[in-house]
Every structure is written in structure tokens, then in C-alpha cells.
Design a protein around this motif. Sequence first.
Motif, PDB file in Angstrom:
ATOM      1  N   ILE A  57      -9.629 -61.835   7.086  1.00 23.91           N
ATOM      2  CA  ILE A  57      -9.291 -62.157   5.798  1.00 23.91           C
ATOM      3  C   ILE A  57     -10.663 -63.038   5.169  1.00 23.91           C
ATOM      4  CG2 ILE A  57      -7.498 -63.575   4.466  1.00 23.91           C
ATOM      5  CD1 ILE A  57      -5.726 -63.188   6.441  1.00 23.91           C
ATOM      6  N   LEU A  58     -10.917 -63.834   5.721  1.00 26.07           N
ATOM      7  CA  LEU A  58     -11.966 -64.590   5.243  1.00 26.07           C
ATOM      8  C   LEU A  58     -13.257 -63.941   5.034  1.00 26.07           C
ATOM      9  CD1 LEU A  58     -11.758 -68.012   7.540  1.00 26.07           C
ATOM     10  CD2 LEU A  58     -11.192 -67.652   5.204  1.00 26.07           C
ATOM     11  N   ASP A  59     -13.622 -62.749   5.906  1.00 21.75           N
ATOM     12  CA  ASP A  59     -14.625 -61.853   5.423  1.00 21.75           C
ATOM     13  C   ASP A  59     -14.457 -61.270   4.205  1.00 21.75           C
ATOM     14  OD1 ASP A  59     -15.846 -62.775   7.666  1.00 21.75           O
ATOM     15  OD2 ASP A  59     -15.374 -60.812   9.044  1.00 21.75           O
ATOM     16  N   GLN A  60     -13.323 -61.222   3.473  1.00 22.16           N
ATOM     17  CA  GLN A  60     -13.276 -60.553   2.287  1.00 22.16           C
ATOM     18  C   GLN A  60     -13.242 -61.566   1.182  1.00 22.16           C
ATOM     19  OE1 GLN A  60     -13.048 -57.282   1.992  1.00 22.16           O
ATOM     20  NE2 GLN A  60     -13.218 -56.891   4.317  1.00 22.16           N
ATOM     21  N   MET A  61     -13.409 -62.774   1.449  1.00 26.81           N
ATOM     22  CA  MET A  61     -13.483 -63.605   0.145  1.00 26.81           C
ATOM     23  C   MET A  61     -14.620 -63.878  -0.340  1.00 26.81           C
ATOM     24  SD  MET A  61     -12.791 -68.027   0.517  1.00 26.81           S
ATOM     25  CE  MET A  61     -14.448 -68.458   0.679  1.00 26.81           C
ATOM     26  N   ASN A  62     -14.455 -63.928  -1.808  1.00 27.94           N
ATOM     27  CA  ASN A  62     -15.712 -64.122  -2.595  1.00 27.94           C
ATOM     28  C   ASN A  62     -16.539 -65.432  -2.330  1.00 27.94           C
ATOM     29  OD1 ASN A  62     -17.110 -65.063  -5.374  1.00 27.94           O
ATOM     30  ND2 ASN A  62     -17.114 -63.099  -5.342  1.00 27.94           N
ATOM     31  N   GLU A  63     -17.872 -65.811  -2.412  1.00 22.76           N
ATOM     32  CA  GLU A  63     -18.434 -66.998  -2.115  1.00 22.76           C
ATOM     33  C   GLU A  63     -17.702 -68.068  -2.705  1.00 22.76           C
ATOM     34  OE1 GLU A  63     -22.578 -67.481  -2.698  1.00 22.76           O
ATOM     35  OE2 GLU A  63     -22.820 -66.259  -1.029  1.00 22.76           O
ATOM     36  N   ALA A  64     -17.180 -67.802  -4.343  1.00 23.86           N
ATOM     37  CA  ALA A  64     -16.739 -68.831  -4.957  1.00 23.86           C
ATOM     38  C   ALA A  64     -15.385 -69.344  -4.608  1.00 23.86           C
ATOM     39  CB  ALA A  64     -16.422 -68.267  -6.440  1.00 23.86           C
ATOM     40  N   GLY A  65     -14.700 -68.538  -3.742  1.00 22.18           N
ATOM     41  CA  GLY A  65     -13.374 -68.822  -3.058  1.00 22.18           C
ATOM     42  C   GLY A  65     -11.909 -68.390  -3.380  1.00 22.18           C
ATOM     43  N   VAL A  85      -4.173 -66.762   0.745  1.00 20.11           N
ATOM     44  CA  VAL A  85      -4.185 -68.165   1.174  1.00 20.11           C
ATOM     45  C   VAL A  85      -2.957 -68.404   1.786  1.00 20.11           C
ATOM     46  CG1 VAL A  85      -3.661 -70.414   0.241  1.00 20.11           C
ATOM     47  CG2 VAL A  85      -5.603 -69.213  -0.491  1.00 20.11           C
ATOM     48  N   ILE A  86      -1.646 -67.923   1.513  1.00 14.34           N
ATOM     49  CA  ILE A  86      -0.438 -68.046   2.249  1.00 14.34           C
ATOM     50  C   ILE A  86      -0.419 -67.234   3.422  1.00 14.34           C
ATOM     51  CG2 ILE A  86       2.071 -66.990   2.019  1.00 14.34           C
ATOM     52  CD1 ILE A  86       1.794 -67.311  -1.142  1.00 14.34           C
ATOM     53  N   MET A  87      -1.295 -66.168   3.828  1.00 11.45           N
ATOM     54  CA  MET A  87      -1.270 -65.556   5.064  1.00 11.45           C
ATOM     55  C   MET A  87      -2.149 -66.239   5.798  1.00 11.45           C
ATOM     56  SD  MET A  87      -1.660 -61.427   5.962  1.00 11.45           S
ATOM     57  CE  MET A  87      -3.129 -61.229   4.733  1.00 11.45           C
ATOM     58  N   LEU A  88      -3.342 -66.879   5.248  1.00 10.24           N
ATOM     59  CA  LEU A  88      -4.017 -67.892   6.289  1.00 10.24           C
ATOM     60  C   LEU A  88      -3.168 -68.594   6.968  1.00 10.24           C
ATOM     61  CD1 LEU A  88      -7.250 -67.783   4.424  1.00 10.24           C
ATOM     62  CD2 LEU A  88      -6.985 -66.760   6.541  1.00 10.24           C
ATOM     63  N   ALA A  89      -2.337 -69.411   5.964  1.00 11.80           N
ATOM     64  CA  ALA A  89      -1.472 -70.699   6.638  1.00 11.80           C
ATOM     65  C   ALA A  89      -0.620 -70.020   7.674  1.00 11.80           C
ATOM     66  CB  ALA A  89      -0.796 -71.233   5.278  1.00 11.80           C
ATOM     67  N   GLN A  90       0.106 -68.958   7.297  1.00 10.51           N
ATOM     68  CA  GLN A  90       0.897 -68.494   8.518  1.00 10.51           C
ATOM     69  C   GLN A  90       0.274 -67.999   9.700  1.00 10.51           C
ATOM     70  OE1 GLN A  90       3.554 -65.518   6.713  1.00 10.51           O
ATOM     71  NE2 GLN A  90       4.071 -66.729   5.030  1.00 10.51           N
ATOM     72  N   ALA A 139       1.588 -73.789   1.826  1.00  9.07           N
ATOM     73  CA  ALA A 139       0.389 -73.096   2.505  1.00  9.07           C
ATOM     74  C   ALA A 139      -0.849 -74.176   2.441  1.00  9.07           C
ATOM     75  CB  ALA A 139      -0.105 -71.756   1.846  1.00  9.07           C
ATOM     76  N   LEU A 140      -0.992 -74.609   1.207  1.00  7.89           N
ATOM     77  CA  LEU A 140      -2.088 -75.757   1.063  1.00  7.89           C
ATOM     78  C   LEU A 140      -1.973 -76.919   1.982  1.00  7.89           C
ATOM     79  CD1 LEU A 140      -2.370 -75.738  -2.759  1.00  7.89           C
ATOM     80  CD2 LEU A 140      -4.058 -74.595  -1.038  1.00  7.89           C
TER      81      LEU A 140
END
Length: 337
Positions: A57-65, A85-90, A139-140
Motif C-alpha cells: 500500500i505504501l509503495d503506491q502512495m504519492n510523495e505528497a501523502g 489509510v483505513i486499511m493501513l490502520a487495520q 484509523a488516525l
Amino acid sequence: MSWQTQLRADPLPWLLDAAAPGVRYLALRDLCDLAPDDPQLGVAQRAAHRAGPISAILDQMNEAGFWAEPGPGYLPKYRSTVWSVIMLAQLGASLAEDARIERACAYVLDHALAARGQFSASGPPSGTADCLQGNLCWALLELGCQDPRLETAFDWLARSVTGEGIAPMEDREAPVRYYAGKCGPTFACGSNNKQSCAWGAVKVMLALGRWPADRRTPAMARAIEHGVDFLLGTDPALAAYPNGYSDKPSGNWWKFGFPVFYVTDLLQNVEALVALGYGRDPRLAHALHVIREKQDANGRWLLEYDYAGKTWADFGPKKQPNPWVTLRALRALKAAA
């Protein structure tokens, strides 16, 4: 009595298989009672961030976030910022382990949070909904975000449950009011024909249960009492909540899945109530029985609802024993016991 006596077999060796580093980390953290500073836990946490779905998931994130496209991040489903973001938290991700997660949290707060605390699918406060508010607040916090703007988001979250200080949606001159989507107290939702939405209620209660108990405001305490009364006002195992446009509950209540977005299942309802301290409440007994009965002979639970091909990572074949769903069930049973 040990909580493991509820199981038909011991699935822990399966969950601790190093081939699934994310599951291994969460099983060690939540089921094995390791101390937070246990070296084994630290190794597992780092491995979970460097391989598997967190990394994908993080590899698909734009540099800006952000993911997929800039802005509030609700669309496109289910690869944009909100869902990532929700999925990363889970998945157990933490901003302490990867600086990209901190950028993602800041991006959500900068672009999806309205001035008075509403998380919005479109930008202005009118784009808010209980499921979105609850999911992002939870999630946050789960990711480790400590931005003071979260206090404003939780204040809206709590008061929107009870209606304190919030005008009816018809009062367009009021500085704080309800809207067409989030249209009233007690989880009223335009998408549920303006009736109380249990899916949204579960997300809100999850978030309030995640907020530190020693920092709960009186408004949060009242919202928790109000929400628990709603969710336990009927047998959660039967899900006889207001159905909006249908004459019966959604069948998805009884399909346990991973990840969990706005579609909610019985297991997440129990997760929310157990986290608030209601695991031994007799009104939850039937729901816990249903959860126990859904395990197979090996003490594993099936993946019955999924988003295969729609998110940045998949989590196993449908209708097969699934480590992520099994982890969810075991955490709920352990906490309730």
C-alpha cells in the motif's frame, strides 16, 4: 477460565507463520501478551512494515501523502487516500515505523477535515457521514497520529451522536448543523432513509473506544452511553436495526470480512462494544455465541466478504479459512473473556 477454551483447535501456530508477517505481528501483539518492549515484537513489527500488504500500500502512495488522486480522498473507491489509510490502520501500521504514514495522516487532516471537525468525502462539511467520521477518527488514532485537530474531529463525532449544540439541517444559518447525509442525532443517515444507521454507529463507537479513557470529555461519555444503548437496544446477533430502504437487515451483517470499510459485520459490532468494556454484558452473549459457532474444526474463520481486486492488496480466497478474519475473531473473544 482461559479464553482459548472457546476454540475448537489452536490456530495460533498458523497465525504466527512467518509467511504472513502482518498477521504474525498482530497475533504476537494482541493474542500472546508480549510486553510492548519485547524484542520479538519489535522484530515482527518491522517485518510487517517491510513486506506484505503494508509495504504494498505504501509503495503506491504519492510523495505528497495521497493515493490515486489529490483531494479529500474518498474517490475512487477503494484505492484512494481514505480507504488506504483505513486499511493501513487495520493492518497494524504505525507512523513510528514509516515516515510515509505520518505524511498520509497529515494529508487527510489537511484535505478531508472541515473547520468544525467534520471529515468530508467532498471537502465541505456537508460531505460528512458517521461511517466516514468514525473510520477516519479510529484509523488516525490507531496509526499513532497525535495531531490536535483530532480533538475537534472527536468533538463533532461525540456531539453529532447526541445532538448537543448541533442545529437541524434545515437551519442553514446555523454555524453547526446537520446535513443531507449526516442528517440527525442517534446516527441518522440520509443513505439509510434518514433513519439511524447501525453501520455508522459501529464505526463511531469504535473510534470513541479508541480515544484514551482518561481524556474523554463529558460529551464523549454521553455519546458512548447513547451509542451503546442503541447498539444493545436489540440483539446484535439478529441485527434488527433500522433498515432504511429494506424490510430486513443486510445479509452482510453475518459475512465476516477483511478489510472492513463502511459495510459492517456482526464481528465489528462486537469489537466496538467489547473495546468499550461490554464484553460480559449479557446482551452480547448471543452475538459471541454466533461468532464462536462460525469457526471451523481447526479454530479458524472464513473470509466471507472481501474487496478482491479493488484495493492495493488482496487478503486470501473467499470462503476459505483466513488469518485476518481469524485474528479479528480471536481478539474479540479474548477481550470479551
